[in-house]
Write an enzyme that holds these catalytic residues in place. Structure first.
Site, PDB file in Angstrom:
ATOM      1  CG  HIS A  24      -2.896 -19.354   3.752  1.00  0.00           C
ATOM      2  ND1 HIS A  24      -4.042 -19.490   4.537  1.00  0.00           N
ATOM      3  CD2 HIS A  24      -3.132 -18.312   2.921  1.00  0.00           C
ATOM      4  CE1 HIS A  24      -4.915 -18.568   4.161  1.00  0.00           C
ATOM      5  NE2 HIS A  24      -4.390 -17.829   3.205  1.00  0.00           N
ATOM      6  CG  ASP A  28      -8.530  -3.525  -0.997  1.00  0.00           C
ATOM      7  OD1 ASP A  28      -9.070  -4.590  -0.648  1.00  0.00           O
ATOM      8  OD2 ASP A  28      -7.295  -3.298  -0.905  1.00  0.00           O
ATOM      9  CB  ALA A  43       0.980 -11.268   0.364  1.00  0.00           C
ATOM     10  CG  ASP A  44      -1.042 -10.712   4.599  1.00  0.00           C
ATOM     11  OD1 ASP A  44      -1.999 -10.668   5.387  1.00  0.00           O
ATOM     12  OD2 ASP A  44      -1.052 -11.422   3.576  1.00  0.00           O
ATOM     13  CD  GLN A  45      -0.502 -15.946   2.689  1.00  0.00           C
ATOM     14  OE1 GLN A  45       0.226 -16.899   2.366  1.00  0.00           O
ATOM     15  NE2 GLN A  45      -1.455 -15.477   1.895  1.00  0.00           N
ATOM     16  CG  HIS A  67      -8.241  -8.027  -0.275  1.00  0.00           C
ATOM     17  ND1 HIS A  67      -7.537  -6.859  -0.233  1.00  0.00           N
ATOM     18  CD2 HIS A  67      -7.309  -9.009  -0.172  1.00  0.00           C
ATOM     19  CE1 HIS A  67      -6.246  -7.103  -0.119  1.00  0.00           C
ATOM     20  NE2 HIS A  67      -6.077  -8.409  -0.065  1.00  0.00           N
ATOM     21  CD  GLN A 103     -10.726 -21.031   7.173  1.00  0.00           C
ATOM     22  OE1 GLN A 103     -10.357 -21.717   6.224  1.00  0.00           O
ATOM     23  NE2 GLN A 103     -10.080 -19.955   7.571  1.00  0.00           N
ATOM     24  CG  ASN A 107     -10.111 -12.417   5.921  1.00  0.00           C
ATOM     25  OD1 ASN A 107     -10.811 -11.558   6.444  1.00  0.00           O
ATOM     26  ND2 ASN A 107      -9.522 -12.231   4.748  1.00  0.00           N
ATOM     27  CB  SER A 108      -7.153 -18.151   7.790  1.00  0.00           C
ATOM     28  OG  SER A 108      -7.802 -18.378   6.549  1.00  0.00           O
ATOM     29  CD  GLU A 127     -12.190 -16.662   9.007  1.00  0.00           C
ATOM     30  OE1 GLU A 127     -12.601 -15.819   8.165  1.00  0.00           O
ATOM     31  OE2 GLU A 127     -11.710 -17.779   8.668  1.00  0.00           O
TER      32      GLU A 127
HETATM   33  O1  LIG Z   1     -12.401 -23.816   2.722  1.00  0.00           O
HETATM   34  C1  LIG Z   1     -12.361 -22.623   2.979  1.00  0.00           C
HETATM   35  C2  LIG Z   1     -11.148 -21.890   3.018  1.00  0.00           C
HETATM   36  C3  LIG Z   1     -11.192 -20.535   3.323  1.00  0.00           C
HETATM   37  N1  LIG Z   1     -12.406 -19.938   3.582  1.00  0.00           N
HETATM   38  C4  LIG Z   1     -12.472 -18.500   3.906  1.00  0.00           C
HETATM   39  O2  LIG Z   1     -11.746 -17.762   2.961  1.00  0.00           O
HETATM   40  C5  LIG Z   1     -11.084 -16.661   3.596  1.00  0.00           C
HETATM   41  C6  LIG Z   1      -9.609 -16.714   3.226  1.00  0.00           C
HETATM   42  O3  LIG Z   1      -9.042 -15.477   3.536  1.00  0.00           O
HETATM   43  P1  LIG Z   1      -7.561 -15.382   4.125  1.00  0.00           P
HETATM   44  O4  LIG Z   1      -7.313 -13.979   4.442  1.00  0.00           O
HETATM   45  O5  LIG Z   1      -7.363 -16.355   5.195  1.00  0.00           O
HETATM   46  O6  LIG Z   1      -6.617 -15.850   2.948  1.00  0.00           O
HETATM   47  P2  LIG Z   1      -6.535 -15.565   1.382  1.00  0.00           P
HETATM   48  O7  LIG Z   1      -5.248 -16.107   0.982  1.00  0.00           O
HETATM   49  O8  LIG Z   1      -7.717 -16.061   0.696  1.00  0.00           O
HETATM   50  O9  LIG Z   1      -6.550 -13.961   1.376  1.00  0.00           O
HETATM   51  C7  LIG Z   1      -5.768 -13.003   0.801  1.00  0.00           C
HETATM   52  O10 LIG Z   1      -6.253 -11.761   1.338  1.00  0.00           O
HETATM   53  C8  LIG Z   1      -6.022 -11.500   2.696  1.00  0.00           C
HETATM   54  C9  LIG Z   1      -4.581 -11.601   3.007  1.00  0.00           C
HETATM   55  O11 LIG Z   1      -4.377 -11.505   4.386  1.00  0.00           O
HETATM   56  C10 LIG Z   1      -4.085 -12.927   2.531  1.00  0.00           C
HETATM   57  O12 LIG Z   1      -2.703 -12.995   2.803  1.00  0.00           O
HETATM   58  C11 LIG Z   1      -4.303 -13.026   1.056  1.00  0.00           C
HETATM   59  O13 LIG Z   1      -3.774 -14.145   0.517  1.00  0.00           O
HETATM   60  C12 LIG Z   1     -11.316 -16.799   5.098  1.00  0.00           C
HETATM   61  O14 LIG Z   1     -12.294 -15.875   5.533  1.00  0.00           O
HETATM   62  C13 LIG Z   1     -11.852 -18.225   5.253  1.00  0.00           C
HETATM   63  O15 LIG Z   1     -12.815 -18.389   6.279  1.00  0.00           O
HETATM   64  C14 LIG Z   1     -13.597 -20.640   3.566  1.00  0.00           C
HETATM   65  O16 LIG Z   1     -14.669 -20.090   3.816  1.00  0.00           O
HETATM   66  N2  LIG Z   1     -13.529 -21.969   3.251  1.00  0.00           N
END
Ligand SMILES: O=c1ccn([C@@H]2O[C@H](COP(=O)(O)OP(=O)(O)O[C@H]3OC[C@@H](O)[C@H](O)[C@H]3O)[C@@H](O)[C@H]2O)c(=O)[nH]1
Length: 479
Positions: free
Chosen positions: A376, A122, A399-401, A24, A361, A380-381, A384
């Site tokens: 996962h 948020d 969650a949303d995954q 977030h 990433q 954001n992933s 990207e």
């Molecule tokens: O090694 C890494 C891994 C991840 N990252 C960054 O960390 C962020 C991870 O965010 P994601 O949304 O993909 O996943 P997270 O699990 O951390 O987020 C959380 O909030 C957003 C929701 O959509 C996710 O389901 C929730 O888990 C991405 O922007 C990614 O680029 C890095 O910079 N380096």
């Protein structure tokens, strides 16, 4: 982007309040920088815990010093300092923030100078809406996870009413989420909806539904997506929340606007809560084109040792090169690490793998050596990977995954869904399907969606125009 020409004091003052978890915080930082680029005064509310880590691991102070009027303030996230903050910890934080953070927020808003013209909160932090209403300050909600999952969360009361929740037969189609009737199965619902979790899920589901159904009370809603990706779902959401700004993919939008302002040579703010290991970039530089599968499960996911071993054997047996992020403390088990790793895995990894604790990433996904992403399906992933045109194998955690991975495979057809399976044979097969056997099937739609994503944040693109509209609307709030 029209810059605020007035004196700093006269420029709109926006307070940005993220839910303090990486996923977030990421997109909230990007939005805050976009507002600062248009000359707004921005106050970014970090949790004390996160701010400490950002100062330690990033150039946060130096980076935002270039924006006059950009200020950081910190608030407690309500959890003890030594709290592990991994796995499904954030639900605990909700309650803690509700109790502790609201009062500090109101106090801050009453004393801050110049006064705040607009809050961007948020969408999970309903107490910010209450505080804003109490003080008569307009608040715009930003839901940082996917639009498709927002709409599923919004439809949960209808599912319960129709007797579709709790879920039993995991492959039965859900009929009460408009726009998803033909492909959304019980197993694609957010993890909290699973019967196996129903004991403590009630409180989670009630909390999520309560926060989601509050959204129409906010001035408007920002979503990190774009019309070409989520057009149909956005139309459904507009039936409940008419004022939406779809300004995503936000990381690509920020790149566009930074390029407009600074040309090609602009530096990034990494906003990483973990120490970046850039050695993986030099390793990628030595790899052939599109031959590496990148593996990363975000900032919250944890894996058991058994799961780690199955994934590892699958990657090794696929004979593909792999770059794997194993975040500190992300492996559950008595020593928090994978325990004794079989020699053959270590040898094979020395030969064609590379493991780091945290990677840059965005840069990795845009590296020519990367041809696939085992993810996962955090939002954001996912975005990207969409912008980089990299097909995905989705292994959702919670969650949303679960919803996101279904859309990747069924709606956008830019990857494979490995939901609810952690078997070395399946990992091996899917890696080879994605990287070789069925490569064309995914590369073409992924390239097409990447083109649409980049067009949406270019001059005249839907997200580009929506951001300009958001900025103009906030400016009107300050008059
Ligand atoms: O090694 C890494 C891994 C991840 N990252 C960054 O960390 C962020 C991870 O965010 P994601 O949304 O993909 O996943 P997270 O699990 O951390 O987020 C959380 O909030 C957003 C929701 O959509 C996710 O389901 C929730 O888990 C991405 O922007 C990614 O680029 C890095 O910079 N380096």
């Amino acid at each position: 982007m029209e810059k605020c020409q007035q004196s700093e004091a006269a420029c709109p003052h926006v307070l940005v309040l993220p839910l303090p978890i990486q996923g977030h915080v990421n997109s909230m930082f990007k939005l805050a920088e976009l507002l600062a680029l248009s000359g707004f005064k921005v106050t970014f509310l970090n949790s004390e815990h996160n701010h400490e880590r950002l100062v330690k691991y990033t150039n946060i102070t130096a980076h935002f010093a270039r924006y006059p009027g950009f200020e950081f303030k910190t608030i407690p996230d309500g959890l003890p300092d030594d709290h592990p903050r991994t796995g499904e910890w954030f639900l605990e934080m909700f309650d803690a923030m509700e109790m502790k953070t609201k009062s500090s927020l109101i106090e801050m808003l009453l004393n801050i100078s110049p006064p705040v013209d607009c809050i961007i909160g948020d969408g999970f932090l309903g107490f910010a809406l209450d505080a804003a209403n109490e003080l008569g300050i307009p608040i715009i909600y930003f839901r940082t996870s996917s639009a498709c999952c927002f709409w599923v969360y919004y439809s949960i009361p209808d599912m319960i009413q129709a007797g579709e929740l709790p879920t039993r037969e995991m492959d039965r189609l859900i009929t009460t989420v408009p726009g998803m009737e033909t492909f959304l199965r019980c197993r694609d619902l957010p993890s909290f909806c699973r019967a196996s979790n129903m004991t403590d899920a009630d409180s989670k589901i009630q909390l999520i539904v309560k926060e989601t159904r509050k959204t129409p009370q906010a001035h408007s809603l920002i979503l990190n997506t774009f019309e070409d990706l989520d057009g149909p779902i956005l139309s459904h959401i507009r039936t409940k929340c008419p004022h939406i700004y779809a300004i995503g993919p936000i990381h690509a939008q920020l790149n566009t606007r930074l390029r407009e302002k600074y040309g090609e040579s602009y530096d990034h703010f990494s906003n990483s809560l973990w120490e970046l290991d850039r050695s993986c970039i030099s390793w990628l530089d030595k790899q052939p084109k599109q031959c590496v599968i990148y593996v990363s499960f975000g900032s919250v996911t944890t894996t058991s040792r058994e799961q780690l071993t199955e994934l590892w054997y699958g990657l090794v047996n696929s004979k593909k090169r792999f770059l794997w992020v194993i975040r500190p403390n992300s492996v559950t088990g008595k020593d928090g690490r994978g325990g004794d790793v079989p020699v053959e895995l270590l040898e094979a990894t020395r030969e064609r793998g590379y493991i780091v604790g945290w990677a840059p990433q965005e840069e990795v996904l845009n590296h020519p050596a990367v041809g696939g992403f085992l993810t996962h399906s955090g939002w954001n992933s996912t975005l990207e990977s969409v912008v980089a045109g990299v097909p995905m194998i989705c292994w959702p955690y919670f969650a949303d995954q679960q919803v996101n991975s279904r859309f990747v495979s069924e709606a956008w057809k830019i990857g494979l869904d490995m939901k609810d399976v952690c078997d070395r044979k399946v990992v091996e097969m899917m890696v080879n399907d994605l990287m070789v056997n069925r490569k064309e099937e995914f590369v073409k739609p992924a390239a097409k969606m990447a083109k649409l994503a980049n067009e949406s944040v270019s001059v005249g693109g839907s997200s580009y125009c929506n951001l300009d509209r958001l900025i103009e609307d906030i400016r009107l709030m300050s008059l």
